[in-house]
Design an enzyme around this catalytic site. Structure first.
Site, PDB file in Angstrom:
ATOM      1  CG  ASP A 539      -2.038   0.895   1.237  1.00  6.47           C
ATOM      2  OD1 ASP A 539      -2.280   1.532   0.199  1.00  6.47           O
ATOM      3  OD2 ASP A 539      -2.728   0.998   2.274  1.00  6.47           O
ATOM      4  CD  GLU A 542      -0.332   5.610  -3.621  1.00  3.56           C
ATOM      5  OE1 GLU A 542       0.284   5.825  -2.565  1.00  3.56           O
ATOM      6  OE2 GLU A 542      -1.194   4.738  -3.741  1.00  3.56           O
ATOM      7  CG  ASP A 616      -8.250   4.612   1.145  1.00  8.12           C
ATOM      8  OD1 ASP A 616      -8.143   3.380   1.033  1.00  8.12           O
ATOM      9  OD2 ASP A 616      -7.405   5.322   1.700  1.00  8.12           O
TER      10      ASP A 616
END
Ligand SMILES: *[C@@H]1O[C@H](CO)[C@@H](O)[C@H](O)[C@H]1NC(C)=O
Length: 946
Positions: A539, A542, A616
């Site tokens: 996760d 980015e 999300d």
């Protein structure tokens, strides 16, 4: 007679209950716009848009300053090389090397670089150690093959002066027409132009120039540094953006360029009713509470666009890892005198620009969507065939708080007879948010927990992110710093930012040594407390940096090789996944299993290593609805192992919404429920009946169809076709269906579903594109153009496993059921792929691949596989796995009297007889025949004569 019809149905299963419900209203949340740039707040975006506006305003009085020097052109072995000259002033021309490669696959690749930067003949400002050349290593991460040059491509001798023409592609059906001055290219198929570069004249390569002090004619305020939200980005190489317009004449629809929370058919971006005002942006970001129907950037990027019109699909892949924006404008042919042959049709024009790097574009001329999937996959790789458990149901929440909690959830699923395969741990399992550790108080016995899961062949996925806590005594950060494997800031010092653990450093997976080290961390004796049934969730890759510009890393940070973060930003995420993949491949010597990794950030190529989810989302009906085009779009963009958080991440869904979300979620290739730490518990057994029963049925339907899902994954893994497919992909001739993105087909099974995504719905309209019969999945009602959310198109053979089990692992030896839906001509076919679902032995022949075919009252199973060293051994293990039931839907009338059929299986000398029962039905439901226990081997060649 391909007539389109809308059919509507009374959706009885839920009808009586859903309408009784008063619904909780979830407060609407919106993204903090001030945290993310609009085009006007990004120097290079603003410049490229302004340039396009300027060019448009000047009209025919303006000519693009780029020309291909005819004396520079060389063509050899499928490759054309030359120099483009950019006229800057009467006595300054900038040299831009051009390479056009014509690939064996029929794809053309155009690369344009800048000679001065390539030679390092520039000055770097701000004392930076950044590299001088334009970034040219995106392909190292994105591409794996497909680059063989065409042996047959050749110059077309029949060419006017001022042009170079190259014939290429299958049977030389394709032609690239290169216009020297101004430089532009038309890609033609069968004599018509399908893709055009620079015909609008927006091509722009910001060439290197020294900084001039004092007043300048041009606005240079963002050339050498740029400030946004209190962060200043130094730009050691000055302005260096690249831009190009790409037109699709006669194509009204363009799809792709994920990730955006938007419709499948992309909208125009230059304002007007129903259009966006901003270009589609690709700059991987952790966008908190993202908004819908928006061109805003999200967590991942795939700069691959397809244009579709009746019976033709073409595409472009813009291989650039820097921040990229795409404007889209549509026009009708009459406004465009150049669009010969496409009169009255809509043309889509796209305008691409990236902050740095090369112009590097691949052109795909199709002409079918399948051709595009295949050739794009040859370049970037196909979906990794996942372990079988990974396509089953995943149960996640932030967080299961103790190992006992996990064990209790596991027991409850069994108590309520709801199957699941994987339970997940978010960041709270960690000791002080240090990866590769366990909280000693809440997870004192992780192995005990994993052993309990393993007893039902279940798995655990734990989160491991790229930010490493900066803390004295933490062995991981100590090793990383000692080995000098962290990302650096612009001054060449270890970069520090904030994320979940507080002050952190980021592993730099561009560095081969970092990959090696990262790989070592996952060994069982290093990541203590893990067993082989533990897999990984990457996760925040980015990367998400809480105190960074736009919640990510400063663009002037430096990675291995002294590439600036600006150059590599969009591939950052997959470099972590790449290292994690290598790590999972062999955690123990000799124990090779297919890795499973879920990633949030991605780029082209991520499909080779991971699954993705849409980040999300929120527990709203709108988020449920948008999940379908988002998942479909990922599928046609080469990364089909995709899903959205079932139930919605933020907030509490109503019972109706949660139920509908499960009914939709079973159609996501990646099927996982997840929830924010502030939400109420919502494991499916907690909800009261009848919702619990309905959700259980939905999950069981997923499990029943796992053989069909796995077969669809296999197809994706060998030719790139999406696992769930949008309307245009399956019916490329039916123009009315091109923009439809709320219903989907599962692989090639002919299963068509339209999940219900609105509150209180009691009917659903399904769009049917053809004149084929469609049968209700559950009761075989025939809809030739009518109703229902799950239909089976006539003409298919669907493999299922009908015995309910606790997990997919426990279904391994279960017998199959084949559902045969006859088409208008009384025929059907289908395929089945099976292997051990775990190892790579299938690459050595350990698999079963069958084609089932029903014709002239005979059902047959033929081998589609090729033999390998492991085939015989595998078939032996599968010898006991048989077909226990066949259901033939809508059989010929004469079958009413049928009592038996004849079975002939390879390796048996005599034919045997099997009993057959005919069921007539009324009320528009198709009759059907059940063949009870035909007892033929799933891996065998056989025939059943009715
Ligand atoms: C990871 O990257 C390295 C270096 O580019 C490459 O050799 C390796 O094959 C990659 N691994 C995967 C799984 O793609």
């Amino acid at each position: 007679m391909a007539k389109s019809r809308l059919a509507s149905i009374r959706w009885t299963l839920l009808l009586s209950l859903v309408i009784l419900l008063g619904c909780l209203v979830v407060p609407g949340l919106t993204v903090k716009h001030e945290n993310f740039k609009k085009c006007s707040q990004s120097g290079f975006c603003k410049r490229n848009r302004a340039f396009a506006d300027d060019v448009s305003a000047k009209g025919s009085s303006w000519s693009s300053p780029y020309e291909l020097d005819p004396s520079s052109i060389e063509f050899k072995d499928g490759k054309l090389q030359g120099t483009i000259l950019k006229t800057v002033s009467a006595n300054e021309k900038v040299r831009l090397p051009l390479v056009v490669s014509f690939l064996e696959s029929g794809v053309a690749r155009v690369v344009i670089d800048e000679e001065k930067r390539l030679k390092g003949d520039i000055e770097i400002r701000h004392n930076s150690r950044a590299r001088k050349e334009r970034y040219n290593e995106a392909e190292k991460w994105a591409l794996v093959g497909g680059l063989e040059l065409s042996k047959s491509a050749s110059l077309n001798p029949d060419t006017e002066t001022g042009f170079t023409k190259v014939l290429y592609g299958p049977d030389k059906k394709f032609q690239a027409v290169i216009h020297h001055a101004p430089f532009n290219v038309e890609f033609q198929m069968d004599g018509h132009t399908h893709v055009q570069f620079n015909n609008k004249g927006y091509m722009n390569m910001e060439h290197w120039r020294p900084k001039v002090d004092g007043d300048t004619e041009e606005d240079q305020s963002t050339w050498w540094e740029e400030t946004f939200g209190g962060n200043t980005d130094s730009k050691p190489r000055g302005p260096e953006s690249v831009g190009l317009d790409i037109t699709f004449p006669g194509y009204a629809h363009v799809f792709g360029i994920p990730e955006h929370a938007d419709a499948l058919s992309l909208r125009e971006t230059r304002g007007g009713s129903g259009n966006h005002e901003e270009p589609y942006r690709m700059h991987n970001s952790d966008v908190f509470e993202y908004e819908l129907n928006s061109p805003m950037t999200l967590y991942g990027s795939i700069p691959f666009m397809q244009a579709h019109r009746k019976d033709s699909t073409v595409g472009v892949f813009w291989l650039n890892a820097a921040e990229t924006w795409v404007d889209i404008v549509k026009s009708t042919a009459s406004a465009n005198p150049l669009s010969l042959g496409v009169g009255g049709k809509t043309t889509t024009q796209s305008h691409w620009f990236s902050e740095s790097g090369q112009i590097d574009v691949f052109v795909f001329l199709g002409p079918t969507p399948q051709d595009i999937s295949k050739t794009y996959g040859e370049l970037t790789g196909y979906t990794q065939l996942p372990q079988h458990f990974a396509i089953a149901y995943h149960q996640c929440r932030w967080n299961y708080v103790t190992d006992e909690d996990v064990k209790e959830v596991d027991v409850k699923f069994d108590r309520y007879q709801i199957p699941y395969d994987v339970i997940w741990l978010d960041i709270e399992y960690l000791d002080d948010r240090q990866y590769f550790t366990w909280d000693p108080l809440t997870f004192p016995n992780p192995k005990g927990m994993e052993e309990q899961l393993d007893a039902s062949d279940r798995k655990l996925v734990v989160i491991i992110d790229p930010h490493i806590k900066d803390k004295d005594g933490y062995w991981v950060v100590k090793e990383m710093l000692n080995k000098d494997l962290a990302t650096k800031n612009k001054d060449g010092e270890v970069y520090e930012g904030w994320c979940w653990p507080g002050a952190s450093h980021w592993v730099d997976c561009f560095n081969p040594e970092a990959i090696k080290w990262w790989t070592s961390l996952f060994k069982y004796d290093r990541f203590k407390g893990t067993l082989p049934n533990v897999f990984i969730w990457n996760d925040m890759n980015e990367p998400s940096v809480f105190n960074g510009p736009e919640t990510t890393m400063p663009k002037d940070n430096l990675h291995y090789g002294n590439w600036e973060h600006r150059d590599i930003h969009n591939v950052h995420g997959i470099t972590l996944v790449n290292a994690t993949y290598d790590a999972l491949l062999e955690r123990k010597k000799g124990e090779i299993r297919r890795p499973f990794i879920l990633t949030r950030s991605y780029y082209a190529g991520a499909q080779r290593m991971s699954a993705m989810w849409t980040g999300d989302n929120q527990a709203t009906w709108e988020h449920l609805a948008i999940s379908l085009p988002m998942v479909l779009n990922n599928g046609i963009s080469g990364f089909p192992f995709a899903g959205a958080d079932v139930g919605g991440f933020f907030h509490n869904p109503s019972k109706e919404l949660l139920t509908r979300w499960y009914q939709a979620g079973i159609w996501y290739p990646f099927f996982r429920a997840h929830a924010h730490i502030d939400t109420r518990r919502r494991e499916p057994y907690l909800i009261s009946d009848p919702y619990r029963a309905i959700i259980s049925q939905a999950i069981r339907l997923r499990y029943q169809l796992l053989p069909a899902w796995y077969t669809a994954f296999h197809e994706a893994s060998v030719n790139g076709t999406p696992i769930v497919r949008p309307q245009y992909y399956v019916h490329p001739s039916d123009e009315q269906g091109f923009a439809i993105d709320d219903q989907l087909y599962l692989g090639a099974t002919g299963l068509l579903t339209k999940p219900v995504v609105s509150e209180g719905a009691t009917t659903a309209d399904v769009y049917i594109a053809d004149g084929e019969k469609y049968y209700d999945y559950f009761d075989y009602t025939i809809y030739q153009a009518q109703k229902v959310p799950l239909l089976m198109q006539g003409g298919h053979i669907i493999p299922r496993k009908d015995r309910p089990r606790r997990s997919s692992g426990l279904m391994k030896w279960d017998p199959f059921t084949l559902v045969i839906t006859l088409d208008k001509n009384g025929e059907a076919e289908g395929t089945l792929y099976v292997d051990d679902g775990e190892t790579f032995d299938y690459q050595r022949g350990a698999y079963i691949h069958r084609r089932f075919h029903f014709q002239a009252s005979t059902l047959s199973s033929e081998d589609l596989g090729t033999k390998g060293p492991k085939t015989a051994e595998y078939l032996k293990t599968m010898a006991g796995v048989r077909v226990e039931k066949m259901i033939v839907i809508d059989p010929p009338k004469e079958w009413q009297e049928k009592k038996s059929a004849t079975v002939i299986e390879e390796g048996t000398r005599t034919a045997s007889t099997v009993s057959v029962e005919y069921f007539s039905q009324t009320g528009g439901k198709a009759p059907y025949v059940v063949v009870k226990n035909p007892n033929v081997g799933i891996g065998k060649t056989w025939k059943i004569e009715f």
